[in-house]
Motif scaffolding. Structure first.
Motif, PDB file in Angstrom:
ATOM      1  N   ARG A   1      24.188  15.668 -58.641  1.00 15.21           N
ATOM      2  CA  ARG A   1      25.214  14.601 -57.453  1.00 15.21           C
ATOM      3  C   ARG A   1      24.138  13.752 -57.105  1.00 15.21           C
ATOM      4  O   ARG A   1      22.914  13.964 -56.845  1.00 15.21           O
ATOM      5  CB  ARG A   1      25.636  15.640 -56.433  1.00 15.21           C
ATOM      6  N   ALA A   2      24.650  12.674 -57.078  1.00 14.58           N
ATOM      7  CA  ALA A   2      23.694  11.495 -56.620  1.00 14.58           C
ATOM      8  C   ALA A   2      24.331  10.987 -55.240  1.00 14.58           C
ATOM      9  O   ALA A   2      25.176  11.064 -54.890  1.00 14.58           O
ATOM     10  CB  ALA A   2      23.813  10.069 -57.426  1.00 14.58           C
ATOM     11  N   GLU A   3      23.536  10.669 -54.330  1.00 14.48           N
ATOM     12  CA  GLU A   3      23.555  10.332 -53.074  1.00 14.48           C
ATOM     13  C   GLU A   3      24.500  11.004 -52.195  1.00 14.48           C
ATOM     14  O   GLU A   3      25.479  10.851 -51.840  1.00 14.48           O
ATOM     15  CB  GLU A   3      23.909   8.768 -52.994  1.00 14.48           C
ATOM     16  N   TYR A   4      24.241  12.422 -52.103  1.00 14.04           N
ATOM     17  CA  TYR A   4      25.214  13.439 -51.416  1.00 14.04           C
ATOM     18  C   TYR A   4      24.696  13.151 -49.835  1.00 14.04           C
ATOM     19  O   TYR A   4      23.498  13.473 -49.672  1.00 14.04           O
ATOM     20  CB  TYR A   4      24.900  14.687 -51.908  1.00 14.04           C
ATOM     21  N   GLU A   5      25.845  13.271 -49.118  1.00 15.41           N
ATOM     22  CA  GLU A   5      25.713  13.165 -47.834  1.00 15.41           C
ATOM     23  C   GLU A   5      26.748  14.381 -47.209  1.00 15.41           C
ATOM     24  O   GLU A   5      27.671  14.553 -47.626  1.00 15.41           O
ATOM     25  CB  GLU A   5      26.117  11.965 -47.019  1.00 15.41           C
ATOM     26  N   THR A   6      26.253  15.067 -46.089  1.00 14.68           N
ATOM     27  CA  THR A   6      26.898  16.129 -45.619  1.00 14.68           C
ATOM     28  C   THR A   6      26.338  16.287 -44.181  1.00 14.68           C
ATOM     29  O   THR A   6      25.173  15.852 -43.924  1.00 14.68           O
ATOM     30  CB  THR A   6      27.158  17.371 -46.391  1.00 14.68           C
ATOM     31  N   VAL A   7      27.048  17.406 -43.362  1.00 12.87           N
ATOM     32  CA  VAL A   7      26.625  17.826 -42.242  1.00 12.87           C
ATOM     33  C   VAL A   7      26.393  19.408 -42.119  1.00 12.87           C
ATOM     34  O   VAL A   7      27.338  20.106 -42.409  1.00 12.87           O
ATOM     35  CB  VAL A   7      27.264  17.292 -40.776  1.00 12.87           C
ATOM     36  N   LEU A   8      25.242  19.831 -42.097  1.00 11.36           N
ATOM     37  CA  LEU A   8      24.897  21.252 -42.209  1.00 11.36           C
ATOM     38  C   LEU A   8      24.275  21.878 -40.733  1.00 11.36           C
ATOM     39  O   LEU A   8      23.349  21.088 -40.328  1.00 11.36           O
ATOM     40  CB  LEU A   8      24.061  21.695 -43.554  1.00 11.36           C
ATOM     41  N   ASN A   9      24.983  22.710 -40.204  1.00 12.54           N
ATOM     42  CA  ASN A   9      24.191  23.350 -39.169  1.00 12.54           C
ATOM     43  C   ASN A   9      24.151  22.225 -38.115  1.00 12.54           C
ATOM     44  O   ASN A   9      23.226  22.375 -37.177  1.00 12.54           O
ATOM     45  CB  ASN A   9      22.955  24.016 -39.253  1.00 12.54           C
ATOM     46  N   GLY A  10      25.086  21.312 -37.983  1.00 11.48           N
ATOM     47  CA  GLY A  10      25.039  20.268 -36.865  1.00 11.48           C
ATOM     48  C   GLY A  10      23.971  19.085 -37.241  1.00 11.48           C
ATOM     49  O   GLY A  10      23.994  18.144 -36.722  1.00 11.48           O
ATOM     50  N   GLN A  11      23.378  19.140 -38.572  1.00  8.33           N
ATOM     51  CA  GLN A  11      22.268  18.188 -38.857  1.00  8.33           C
ATOM     52  C   GLN A  11      22.972  17.378 -40.061  1.00  8.33           C
ATOM     53  O   GLN A  11      23.255  18.011 -40.955  1.00  8.33           O
ATOM     54  CB  GLN A  11      21.053  18.689 -39.343  1.00  8.33           C
ATOM     55  N   ARG A  12      23.176  16.052 -40.202  1.00  5.59           N
ATOM     56  CA  ARG A  12      23.395  15.175 -41.118  1.00  5.59           C
ATOM     57  C   ARG A  12      22.165  14.992 -42.143  1.00  5.59           C
ATOM     58  O   ARG A  12      21.036  14.867 -41.807  1.00  5.59           O
ATOM     59  CB  ARG A  12      23.728  13.638 -40.605  1.00  5.59           C
ATOM     60  N   ILE A  13      22.384  15.355 -43.422  1.00  5.39           N
ATOM     61  CA  ILE A  13      21.470  15.005 -44.503  1.00  5.39           C
ATOM     62  C   ILE A  13      21.896  14.408 -45.556  1.00  5.39           C
ATOM     63  O   ILE A  13      23.282  14.056 -45.625  1.00  5.39           O
ATOM     64  CB  ILE A  13      21.192  16.511 -45.094  1.00  5.39           C
ATOM     65  N   GLU A  14      20.971  13.549 -45.931  1.00  2.00           N
ATOM     66  CA  GLU A  14      21.193  12.884 -47.415  1.00  2.00           C
ATOM     67  C   GLU A  14      20.411  12.744 -48.276  1.00  2.00           C
ATOM     68  O   GLU A  14      19.008  13.032 -48.040  1.00  2.00           O
ATOM     69  CB  GLU A  14      21.133  11.241 -46.888  1.00  2.00           C
ATOM     70  N   ILE A  15      20.687  13.094 -49.572  1.00  8.31           N
ATOM     71  CA  ILE A  15      19.894  13.427 -50.590  1.00  8.31           C
ATOM     72  C   ILE A  15      20.052  12.474 -51.821  1.00  8.31           C
ATOM     73  O   ILE A  15      21.491  12.295 -52.186  1.00  8.31           O
ATOM     74  CB  ILE A  15      20.320  14.945 -51.152  1.00  8.31           C
ATOM     75  N   ASP A  16      19.145  11.741 -51.977  1.00  2.53           N
ATOM     76  CA  ASP A  16      19.314  10.697 -53.234  1.00  2.53           C
ATOM     77  C   ASP A  16      19.813  11.228 -54.521  1.00  2.53           C
ATOM     78  O   ASP A  16      20.757  10.928 -55.105  1.00  2.53           O
ATOM     79  CB  ASP A  16      17.939   9.897 -53.631  1.00  2.53           C
ATOM     80  N   ALA A  17      19.285  12.402 -54.997  1.00  2.00           N
ATOM     81  CA  ALA A  17      19.714  13.250 -56.317  1.00  2.00           C
ATOM     82  C   ALA A  17      19.539  14.620 -56.099  1.00  2.00           C
ATOM     83  O   ALA A  17      18.405  15.204 -55.601  1.00  2.00           O
ATOM     84  CB  ALA A  17      18.983  12.668 -57.473  1.00  2.00           C
ATOM     85  N   VAL A  18      20.427  15.583 -56.262  1.00  2.80           N
ATOM     86  CA  VAL A  18      20.481  16.968 -56.092  1.00  2.80           C
ATOM     87  C   VAL A  18      21.078  17.259 -57.442  1.00  2.80           C
ATOM     88  O   VAL A  18      21.802  17.138 -58.119  1.00  2.80           O
ATOM     89  CB  VAL A  18      21.086  17.462 -54.959  1.00  2.80           C
ATOM     90  N   CYS A  19      20.224  18.406 -58.040  1.00  2.00           N
ATOM     91  CA  CYS A  19      20.540  18.741 -59.234  1.00  2.00           C
ATOM     92  C   CYS A  19      20.171  20.449 -59.266  1.00  2.00           C
ATOM     93  O   CYS A  19      19.216  21.003 -58.847  1.00  2.00           O
ATOM     94  CB  CYS A  19      19.394  18.484 -60.136  1.00  2.00           C
ATOM     95  N   ARG A  20      21.064  21.397 -59.655  1.00  2.00           N
ATOM     96  CA  ARG A  20      20.909  22.623 -59.834  1.00  2.00           C
ATOM     97  C   ARG A  20      20.701  22.886 -61.472  1.00  2.00           C
ATOM     98  O   ARG A  20      21.688  22.737 -62.328  1.00  2.00           O
ATOM     99  CB  ARG A  20      22.328  23.481 -59.262  1.00  2.00           C
ATOM    100  N   PHE A  21      19.608  23.409 -61.926  1.00  2.00           N
ATOM    101  CA  PHE A  21      19.150  23.333 -63.112  1.00  2.00           C
ATOM    102  C   PHE A  21      18.646  24.695 -63.414  1.00  2.00           C
ATOM    103  O   PHE A  21      17.793  25.126 -62.881  1.00  2.00           O
ATOM    104  CB  PHE A  21      18.023  22.475 -63.706  1.00  2.00           C
ATOM    105  N   GLY A  22      19.474  25.747 -64.120  1.00  2.30           N
ATOM    106  CA  GLY A  22      18.942  26.979 -64.314  1.00  2.30           C
ATOM    107  C   GLY A  22      19.272  27.511 -62.831  1.00  2.30           C
ATOM    108  O   GLY A  22      19.992  27.392 -62.143  1.00  2.30           O
ATOM    109  N   GLU A  23      17.914  28.358 -62.673  1.00  2.06           N
ATOM    110  CA  GLU A  23      17.880  29.258 -61.372  1.00  2.06           C
ATOM    111  C   GLU A  23      17.203  28.308 -60.161  1.00  2.06           C
ATOM    112  O   GLU A  23      16.812  28.930 -59.298  1.00  2.06           O
ATOM    113  CB  GLU A  23      17.134  30.454 -61.454  1.00  2.06           C
ATOM    114  N   TYR A  24      16.921  26.910 -60.600  1.00  2.00           N
ATOM    115  CA  TYR A  24      16.247  26.188 -59.679  1.00  2.00           C
ATOM    116  C   TYR A  24      17.025  25.145 -59.114  1.00  2.00           C
ATOM    117  O   TYR A  24      17.798  24.605 -59.718  1.00  2.00           O
ATOM    118  CB  TYR A  24      14.879  25.518 -60.227  1.00  2.00           C
ATOM    119  N   LEU A  25      16.866  24.881 -57.915  1.00  2.00           N
ATOM    120  CA  LEU A  25      17.518  23.650 -57.225  1.00  2.00           C
ATOM    121  C   LEU A  25      16.321  22.584 -56.974  1.00  2.00           C
ATOM    122  O   LEU A  25      15.569  22.892 -56.236  1.00  2.00           O
ATOM    123  CB  LEU A  25      18.079  24.060 -55.712  1.00  2.00           C
TER     124      LEU A  25
END
Length: 766
Positions: free
Chosen positions: A552-576
């Protein structure tokens, strides 16, 4: 080592440092505390403006105060401590500066240290290289170190800036002799300096880092342009530049090397200012022994990552020259070939020897349809194809996005490319006529080198490339008016305007610059600003999607009350895998390098925050649920800061690896490491490129990259270590009066890299 190929590329010239103090002293206390605490804190500190107390009176009072209360009251104001101290030093109020600095260090040493670096409080260049008040302040601060419990890092910083301040006196002498020369030679200095540097660009000058730093041959043409820029700035502030300065030059002094010595002086001043920024922004340290002040990085890896970035960028520039030859071989016309044919066929009518008011050659372009068509034609030359293709690759955009981009409304990059086609064409005519004269009649060569246009004439010439409504925008981007605010740089704005409508145009500097990068810098707009999705994260996710499902590219969300932004996130095998992409322009001076480093550090902070959140299994599970990924907990979270301009690759910032974009893409798409020697030869039908001595290894463990490969590449740093191990230490020493300013740096041993790659086996781990 003599048999090895050492690659050295500083290519990091310094920017202008305008001297002079800043008015105002900034009263202590009033206006900075909250209204409820203002009077009580001021009274308790005992530091009432304008009459300030000596350190032995106020320091015990300060240390006695409740630190938590004081820090809370001043939390937002501490970032101004550097500016306030700078103003005090500038007007000679050393005690007031010490008071501000002691307050800052007592409350929060980290914030105070950052404020000092940002404001340049301890740079003597801020005070015209006059360092007496600055040294008084630094001495007083060091004497109060025990009471303020200064950290080792802060104490080292203060010692380093003090060592540089001691060098300010000989630098001030250099600066003053440079300015005195300009005053004595006011009528001829401007055009002489610019003509000398334009000739350096014309002759294809390459830096010889084996030469003495007293020799102009030591410096790159970019360094010399930076030195010339400083000289022009000094002339503007000391004398004031007028059109009359466009008319005369001292040809004999150029030929005798007098202006070479002047430009070298300016380069030395630049290097000193660069040392100041390195200490302020990157925690470089100054160690002084036996009259030598050595500038060294806090860790070898930091300096190696910077030097390697510039070396690899320089190699990429060199490959563009080979690409140009291949493109011409493929049948695309070169603007240089057109200019050569034009010169050979029409030399007598194009080149004119003028005797009044002094003998010089002038160049005349006949206003005929075929010539106008050359510059208005939408078909690209070989030089433009290679250059525009490089813009697409470095900006990570599509050709269609490049075509749509406008520097100004109605002014596209493709329009501006035609302007540089014109500059290159005219510069090539000048090269053909004037370069041979440098050896036996340099006076007339230099006199003929820099054309001075009436504004209407230059606009008419630009009208061959541009529509009428575009011309003013282009001139606005490329020209500088003496006395104007801001920093002058000869490569960013090569055209100098006179007060009566005349323009001085160094054609070789103008035509051979990295024009897209320079126009983006001066125009404050960039191609990547116009694309709908952030270009670097888009390109990275496209590469990853070829090998794994969950990207996923440019993913934004709020987790535990904190906004996070990630330019690129990838789950490849057993690694994040988490990627932060930093897409700064290639830094051409230490100020811009500092900006790139700030972005990298910001990326490290963003990754730290995300990792802390995802360390909670429940939050990690919720993270995957929101992404729509049906996966279990990762065995490990792997981070990477992607450096699109190539700086700091191989460095770890707060534990996060930095990787050059081109290298990361190669590891994802090919996994190949290679060294190759390229040479140019004439096959009878023109120039072509020969590939020789190829040493290549594939680092994948399979026909496709697997998760373990990408994990090892990012976690183990083995490829970066291989390159760093092939770098050898060297020093660049600059005489400054009776002292020496020396920079400890690194060069790349290309033979050592080849040997290391040859020792790898195919399918070995990264």
């Amino acid at each position: 080592m003599s048999a090895s190929r050492l690659l050295i590329n500083r290519n990091c010239p310094t920017v202008h440092h305008h001297s002079g103090g800043i008015g105002g002293t900034g009263a202590f206390g009033l206006g900075f505390f909250s209204m409820a605490q203002e009077r009580s804190l001021e009274d308790r500190l005992g530091l009432v403006s304008p009459k300030l107390l000596a350190a032995e009176v106020w320091l015990p009072t300060l240390v006695f105060l409740d630190k938590v209360e004081l820090c809370q009251a001043l939390r937002r104001e501490l970032s101004q401590v550097g500016d306030l101290a700078l103003r005090a030093i500038a007007v000679g109020k050393a005690q007031q500066a010490v008071n501000w600095l002691a307050l800052g260090f007592y409350c929060d040493q980290s914030i105070a240290r950052e404020a000092l670096g940002a404001s340049g409080t301890f740079r003597s260049s801020k005070y015209g290289f006059k360092a007496k008040s600055l040294l008084d302040v630094l001495t007083a601060l060091q004497q109060t170190g025990a009471e303020l419990h200064l950290s080792e890092d802060v104490s080292t910083y203060l010692a380093s800036v003090k060592a540089l301040a001691h060098l300010a006196t000989p630098i001030h002498h250099l600066d003053q002799t440079l300015r005195q020369f300009l005053r004595r030679n006011a009528d001829t200095a401007l055009k002489s300096v610019i003509a000398r540097v334009d000739a350096i660009f014309m002759t294809g000058h390459q830096a010889d880092h084996g030469a003495s730093t007293e020799d102009i041959g030591f410096y790159s043409k970019e360094d010399l342009a930076e030195g010339a820029s400083y000289i022009v700035h000094c002339m503007d502030t000391e004398i004031g530049i007028e059109t009359k300065h466009f008319n005369k030059m001292a040809e004999s002094k150029i030929s005798r090397g007098i202006f070479d010595k002047l430009i070298v002086k300016a380069c030395k001043i630049r290097r000193y200012c660069e040392a100041e920024i390195l200490v302020d922004a990157f925690n470089y340290q100054i160690h002084t022994s036996k009259g030598k002040s050595i500038v060294s990085a806090p860790t070898p890896e930091l300096e190696k990552s910077i030097r390697l970035g510039y070396i690899q960028e320089n190699q990429a520039r060199s490959r563009m020259q080979f690409e140009r030859i291949k493109t011409i071989k493929g049948g695309v016309i070169s603007v240089f070939d057109i200019s050569d044919a034009f010169y050979d066929r029409l030399h007598e009518s194009v080149v004119k020897l003028i005797d009044f008011p002094f003998s010089r050659y002038t160049f005349h372009l006949p206003d005929v349809p075929p010539l106008r068509a050359l510059f208005s034609n939408d078909a690209f030359t070989a030089e433009e194809i290679v250059y525009l293709r490089d813009i697409v690759n470095t900006e990570l955009v599509t050709w269609e996005e490049l075509e749509r981009f406008e520097l100004r409304p109605g002014l596209s990059l493709l329009d501006v490319a035609k302007v540089y086609r014109l500059f290159l064409f005219v510069a090539r005519l000048a090269t053909r006529q004037l370069e041979p004269l440098l050896s036996h009649d340099p006076a007339i060569a230099y006199r003929s080198l820099i054309p001075v246009f009436k504004e209407g004439v230059l606009k008419g010439l630009l009208g061959w490339c541009l529509r009428p409504e575009q011309i003013d925008d282009v001139l606005g981007l490329l020209s500088w008016k003496p006395g104007s605010a801001g920093v002058f740089d000869l490569q960013y704005r090569p055209i100098i305007r006179g007060e009566d409508g005349h323009l001085l145009v160094p054609m070789h500097i103008a035509g051979m610059a990295n024009w897209y990068r320079n126009l983006v810098h001066t125009g404050k707009i960039r191609l990547t600003d116009s694309v709908e999705q952030e270009a670097a994260s888009r390109a990275l996710t496209h590469a990853l999607q070829r090998h794994c499902e969950h990207v996923r590219a440019e993913y934004e969300t709020v987790l535990n009350g904190q906004r996070i932004e990630i330019d690129a996130v990838c789950r490849f095998g057993e690694y994040l895998f988490l990627f932060e992409c930093k897409h700064s322009l290639l830094p051409c001076n230490v100020h811009e390098l500092r900006t790139s480093f700030k972005h990298v550090r910001t990326g490290a902070g963003q990754l730290d925050r995300i990792i802390r959140l995802l360390s909670d299994p429940k939050i990690e599970a919720e993270f995957y649920r929101r992404l729509g990924w049906s996966v279990g907990p990762a065995d490990e979270i792997v981070t990477c800061i992607v450096s699109c301009n190539g700086m700091f690759s191989g460095l770890r910032v707060d534990g996060h690896p930095v990787r050059r974009w081109a290298e990361l893409l190669n590891m994802i798409e090919k996994g190949v490491v290679r060294t190759v020697q390229l040479s140019v030869f004439d096959d009878g039908s023109g120039l072509d490129v020969r590939t020789e001595n190829v040493v290549e290894r594939n680092l994948w463990n399979a026909t496709q990259p697997d998760p373990k490969f990408l994990y090892r590449y990012l976690k183990e740093d083995s490829l970066s270590v291989m390159l760093f191990d092939a770098m050898v230490e060297h020093e660049e020493a600059y005489s400054v009066g009776d002292s020496v300013l020396s920079f400890r740096s690194y060069a790349l041993d290309a033979n050592a890299v080849t040997d290391s790659i040859a020792e790898l086996s195919d399918n070995s781990s990264a």
